[in-house]
Motif scaffolding. Structure first.
Motif, short mmCIF file in Angstrom:
data_model
loop_
_atom_site.label_atom_id
_atom_site.label_comp_id
_atom_site.label_asym_id
_atom_site.label_seq_id
_atom_site.Cartn_x
_atom_site.Cartn_y
_atom_site.Cartn_z
N SER A 130 0.86 -1.19 0.00
CA SER A 130 0.00 0.00 0.00
C SER A 130 0.89 1.23 0.00
CB SER A 130 -0.82 0.08 1.28
OG SER A 130 -1.82 -0.87 1.32
N ALA A 131 0.26 2.37 -0.20
CA ALA A 131 0.94 3.65 -0.02
C ALA A 131 1.27 3.81 1.46
CB ALA A 131 0.02 4.77 -0.46
N THR A 171 -2.52 8.30 0.52
CA THR A 171 -3.64 8.32 -0.43
C THR A 171 -4.60 9.47 -0.10
OG1 THR A 171 -3.40 5.94 -0.64
CG2 THR A 171 -5.41 6.89 -1.53
N GLU A 175 1.30 4.19 -4.06
CA GLU A 175 1.72 2.79 -4.12
C GLU A 175 2.99 2.66 -4.95
OE1 GLU A 175 -1.40 3.58 -3.67
OE2 GLU A 175 -1.97 2.20 -2.06
N PHE A 179 -3.75 -1.65 -5.03
CA PHE A 179 -4.76 -0.60 -5.27
C PHE A 179 -5.03 -0.32 -6.75
CE2 PHE A 179 -5.56 4.25 -4.49
CZ PHE A 179 -6.91 4.06 -4.32
N ARG A 223 -11.06 2.48 -2.38
CA ARG A 223 -10.24 2.76 -1.20
C ARG A 223 -9.98 1.48 -0.40
NH1 ARG A 223 -9.14 7.68 0.76
NH2 ARG A 223 -7.37 6.51 1.51
N GLY A 224 -8.77 1.37 0.10
CA GLY A 224 -8.40 0.18 0.87
C GLY A 224 -8.23 -1.05 -0.02
N GLY A 225 -8.13 -0.83 -1.33
CA GLY A 225 -8.16 -1.95 -2.28
C GLY A 225 -6.89 -2.78 -2.38
N SER A 226 -5.84 -2.44 -1.64
CA SER A 226 -4.61 -3.24 -1.75
C SER A 226 -4.77 -4.67 -1.28
CB SER A 226 -3.48 -2.59 -0.95
OG SER A 226 -3.20 -1.34 -1.47
#
Ligand code: ASP
Ligand code: MG
Length: 472
Positions: A41-42, A47, A129, A195, A209-212
């Motif tokens: 993730s970032a 983000t 990311e 993400f 959002r939170g897609g990692s």
């Protein structure tokens, strides 16, 4: 691929040079014994910063945009300087600069247009990311573990729903084989951006959002991994939110279905869409804590060995209950419901629970507050004529509500459980507004007034004996 482990590190596990070092050591340890593919993730809050700067750009706030871009640049430069030996930092710092400038170019385009086209946002917001993957790969290399940063836009192929794209699994499998397998076979660890993805014709997308987490499960499925480990900052899936309940317990294992119900009903530990790609291939997931790596965490898989019954209670406070009711016999309840659901689906809103009553043909459904404005707009448009002619009563919205959900596979076989749950809630003098139990009988959802939500969660957690057993 045999024995492939996919690991995903969230924003807090990437949040500073120190955290990156710890996460890298977890990767290096496993890369010694077998192939590992990593999704990152970032860095925490990045983000949000990127989205904020694009919002400022759209509003014409040039100074705000510049301020945010400077913060982005500084955080990553400082992290690289802290993380990497001076000599290996030079090319990485140049790449940080290139990625930040690329972001700034898109954000300035938004500023000039006064508009944020979803395509541009998706292209720009994956910068966090890309920066993370760059730093992690560079650090691993400098520490002696061969690694390379990979942009998921080259691997994860999606539909063109910008901001909430879904993977096209066949194409993604092909790309993953072509791009990642050769690296893994050479003993190089790919560090893939979470993400993001891209359409077949190469337009950048993101998974929401939170897609990692979802990225990681897509890759685990595409590469036939033997396990997926999701590293976060808590010990695993818990029996309730520890901020609300004192004696919460970390669950050793839950089923895919339970984990998905928990995630959809507000448990923060996994992105709700994470499990779907893994179910068919029965790939187990471990939810682990990178701040406490020796703790095994929660195993999520097709089956569990422990006793059945309620397993956890979740809650959501930022929800709204929308009620609709026909006002004339010319409008049947079924027809009204069909029209309302069409409106909800056209604006991509997620219905958390839905209940109806036969007598007045009224029904109500619960949605997230952040979706409320959009939902009402779509409902009013869909039902414009009926509302104007009084065939439908004015739409009612109740914001002062909260949702709690009790989840567990074995609940269907436990007669009297629903009664115990409602009694526990009413004992606290909390008014129950709506109740729903899906036909899967995996979840009992209860809507209560917002003031009573925390007490209701505590009461149900205690009534169902979900907490740490007390020694007698
Ligand atoms: N960085 C993205 C976000 O905050 C994706 C993720 O962290 O999973 O939404
Ligand atoms: Mg995250």
């Amino acid at each position: 691929m045999k024995n492939l482990l996919v690991m995903k590190f969230g924003g807090t596990s990437m949040g500073s040079a120190e955290r990156i070092r710890i996460s890298a050591s977890l990767i290096a340890e496993h890369a010694k014994t077998g192939p590992v593919a990593v999704v990152v993730s970032a860095m925490s809050k990045v983000t949000d910063l990127l989205l904020d700067s694009m919002r400022r750009a759209e509003a014409g706030d040039e100074a705000g945009l510049e301020h945010d871009v400077a913060a982005l640049r500084e955080r990553h430069i400082a992290t690289c300087r802290d993380l990497l030996p001076a000599a290996s930092a030079i090319p990485v710092l140049a790449e940080v600069e290139r990625l930040v400038s690329e972001f700034e170019r898109i954000a300035r385009g938004i500023w000039m247009l006064g508009e944020r086209p979803p395509r541009s946002v998706d292209e720009a917001v994956a910068t966090g990311e890309k920066l993370s993957a760059l730093m992690m790969a560079a650090y691993l290399e400098s520490a002696g573990t061969p690694a390379v940063a990979v942009n998921a836009a080259d691997v994860v192929i999606t539909d063109a729903v910008f901001g909430a794209a879904s993977p096209l699994m066949e194409q993604t499998r092909e790309r993953a084989s072509k791009k990642l397998r050769p690296l893994l076979e050479k003993g190089v660890t790919p560090i893939v951006t979470g993400f993001n993805g891209a359409t077949v014709d190469g337009r950048p997308t993101t998974l929401g959002r939170g897609g990692s987490d979802f990225s990681a499960s897509i890759l685990a499925a595409a590469l036939d991994a033997s396990e997926l480990w999701i590293w976060t900052d808590v010990d695993g899936i818990m029996s309730a939110d520890p901020r609300l309940v004192d004696d919460v317990k970390v669950l050793n294992e839950v089923t895919y279905a339970e984990a998905a119900e928990l995630a959809y009903n507000g448990a923060k530990v996994l992105h709700p869409r994470t499990l779907a790609p893994l179910v068919e291939r029965k790939i187990p997931v471990w939810s682990k804590n990178s701040f406490n790596p020796s703790y095994p965490g929660t195993r999520i898989g097709p089956k569990i060995s422990g006793p059945m019954g309620p397993r956890a209670v979740t809650s959501m406070a930022n929800v709204a209950l929308v009620s609709l009711e026909p006002a004339s016999a010319a409008m049947s309840g079924t027809r009204l419901m069909a029209r309302a659901l069409a409106a909800l689906s056209s604006c991509n809103a997620e219905v958390l629970t839905l209940t109806s009553s036969t007598y007045r043909q009224s029904f109500c459904f619960l949605i997230r507050q952040e979706e409320l404005e959009r939902v009402i707009e779509h409902l009013e448009e869909e039902l414009a004529i009926e509302l104007a002619h009084g065939y439908v009563r004015p739409i009612e919205v109740e914001r002062n509500v909260g949702l709690l959900a009790i989840v567990g596979e074995g609940m269907r076989g436990t007669p009297g459980l629903a009664g115990r749950i409602f009694t526990a809630i009413s004992r606290e003098n909390i008014n129950i507004i709506a109740i729903a139990q899906g036909s899967s009988e995996l979840t009992i959802a209860v809507v209560v007034c917002k003031e009573g939500l925390v007490k209701a969660v505590q009461a149900v957690h205690a009534e169902c004996g979900l907490g740490i057993p007390v020694a007698k």
